[in-house]
Scaffold this active site. Structure first.
Site, PDB file in Angstrom:
ATOM      1  N   ARG A 160       3.009 -13.197 -18.856  1.00 46.96           N
ATOM      2  CA  ARG A 160       4.024 -12.575 -17.993  1.00 46.96           C
ATOM      3  C   ARG A 160       5.308 -13.393 -18.045  1.00 46.96           C
ATOM      4  O   ARG A 160       6.407 -12.849 -18.123  1.00 46.96           O
ATOM      5  CB  ARG A 160       3.433 -12.508 -16.576  1.00 46.96           C
ATOM      6  CG  ARG A 160       4.052 -11.551 -15.646  1.00 46.96           C
ATOM      7  CD  ARG A 160       3.268 -11.463 -14.333  1.00 46.96           C
ATOM      8  NE  ARG A 160       2.111 -10.585 -14.434  1.00 46.96           N
ATOM      9  CZ  ARG A 160       2.218  -9.254 -14.418  1.00 46.96           C
ATOM     10  NH1 ARG A 160       3.412  -8.684 -14.331  1.00 46.96           N
ATOM     11  NH2 ARG A 160       1.152  -8.497 -14.502  1.00 46.96           N
ATOM     12  N   HIS A 186      11.517   2.192  -3.827  1.00 42.95           N
ATOM     13  CA  HIS A 186      10.080   2.323  -3.605  1.00 42.95           C
ATOM     14  C   HIS A 186       9.814   3.615  -2.849  1.00 42.95           C
ATOM     15  O   HIS A 186      10.465   3.873  -1.820  1.00 42.95           O
ATOM     16  CB  HIS A 186       9.562   1.112  -2.815  1.00 42.95           C
ATOM     17  CG  HIS A 186       8.095   1.160  -2.554  1.00 42.95           C
ATOM     18  ND1 HIS A 186       7.151   0.853  -3.513  1.00 42.95           N
ATOM     19  CD2 HIS A 186       7.402   1.504  -1.441  1.00 42.95           C
ATOM     20  CE1 HIS A 186       5.944   1.005  -2.991  1.00 42.95           C
ATOM     21  NE2 HIS A 186       6.066   1.409  -1.742  1.00 42.95           N
TER      22      HIS A 186
HETATM   23  C1  GRF Z   1       9.638   7.333  -8.571  1.00 44.53           C
HETATM   24  O1  GRF Z   1       8.676   7.830  -7.682  1.00 44.53           O
HETATM   25  C2  GRF Z   1      10.200   6.049  -8.022  1.00 44.53           C
HETATM   26  O2  GRF Z   1      10.179   6.013  -6.624  1.00 44.53           O
HETATM   27  C3  GRF Z   1       9.258   5.037  -8.562  1.00 44.53           C
HETATM   28  O3  GRF Z   1       9.036   5.462  -9.896  1.00 44.53           O
HETATM   29  C4  GRF Z   1       8.958   6.902  -9.874  1.00 44.53           C
HETATM   30  C5  GRF Z   1       9.588   7.486 -11.102  1.00 44.53           C
HETATM   31  O4  GRF Z   1      10.941   7.151 -11.100  1.00 44.53           O
HETATM   32  N1  GRF Z   1       9.824   3.725  -8.474  1.00 44.53           N
HETATM   33  P1  GRF Z   1      11.914   7.603 -12.339  1.00 44.53           P
HETATM   34  O5  GRF Z   1      11.845   9.110 -12.451  1.00 44.53           O
HETATM   35  O6  GRF Z   1      11.380   6.941 -13.607  1.00 44.53           O
HETATM   36  O7  GRF Z   1      13.271   7.111 -11.936  1.00 44.53           O
END
Ligand code: GRF
Length: 195
Positions: A68, A112
């Protein structure tokens, strides 16, 4: 001011920010632009969206690194090519090391899909439905070493409807994400101007 956006998947939040930067003329009004979109997944759909908008993209694949720490160091090297004022996590599905979070402390934000501090972690919509919540939503927050727990910058709530499925709730929350995240980024940039 350069914004670097990190994605892992479809990038709809990244796309909403790119669109707002264009339509709200952030370059002229905030001296800010989306300088790059970086993904840890070579097949992230968001990469094609960014390229279609003429935004430089790169991939730093976590599979190429033994630890990581080594991945985060390589990711930081790529991020720093663009000398970011702000690093935006948008559907970025990696847990970052304390080293990375500390390196970008104060200029690293995330979105989030829950009303933090409720439901940190994954499967937030299923958990909210199972808990019998009547509202759910989204949180934009500063990223700190404690996962999904940094200072809250913006939130929006949506109703949880009877017999909601996780997918139905996710779609309702996602629509709010696309409204809230661009505004939170613009507000952050304005504050950065005055500080
Ligand atoms: C979304 O639900 C966001 O809240 C989470 O990832 C999901 C997809 O996001 N963090 P995106 O369409 O890739 O921006």
């Amino acid at each position: 001011k350069n914004i670097v956006i990190l994605i892992s998947g479809g990038g709809s939040n990244m796309a909403a920010i790119v669109k707002a930067a264009e339509s709200e003329r952030w370059a002229a009004r905030l001296d800010a632009r989306v300088a790059a979109v970086i993904s840890n997944k070579a097949d992230a759909g968001g990469l094609a969206i960014a390229r279609g908008q003429g935004i430089p993209t790169s991939v730093v694949s976590h599979k190429d690194f033994a630890s990581r720490e080594e991945f985060d160091a390589a990711l930081a090297r790529e991020v720093d090519v663009h000398a970011p004022t702000l690093v935006v996590l948008a559907g970025f599905m990696r847990i970052l090391t304390p080293w990375f979070v500390t390196r970008y402390a104060g200029r690293l934000i995330n979105i989030h899909p829950s009303l933090l501090p409720a439901f940190p972690g994954l499967n937030t919509h299923r958990r909210a439905i199972e808990a019998g919540c009547r509202v759910a939503g989204v949180t934009v927050h500063e990223v700190t070493v404690e996962l999904d727990h940094g200072p809250i910058l913006a939130q929006a709530a949506v109703p949880v409807l009877p017999d909601d499925t996780p997918d139905a709730l996710a779609a309702r929350v996602l629509a709010q994400e696309h409204r809230v995240y661009p505004r939170a980024v613009a507000d952050w940039l304005r504050r950065a101007d005055t500080n």
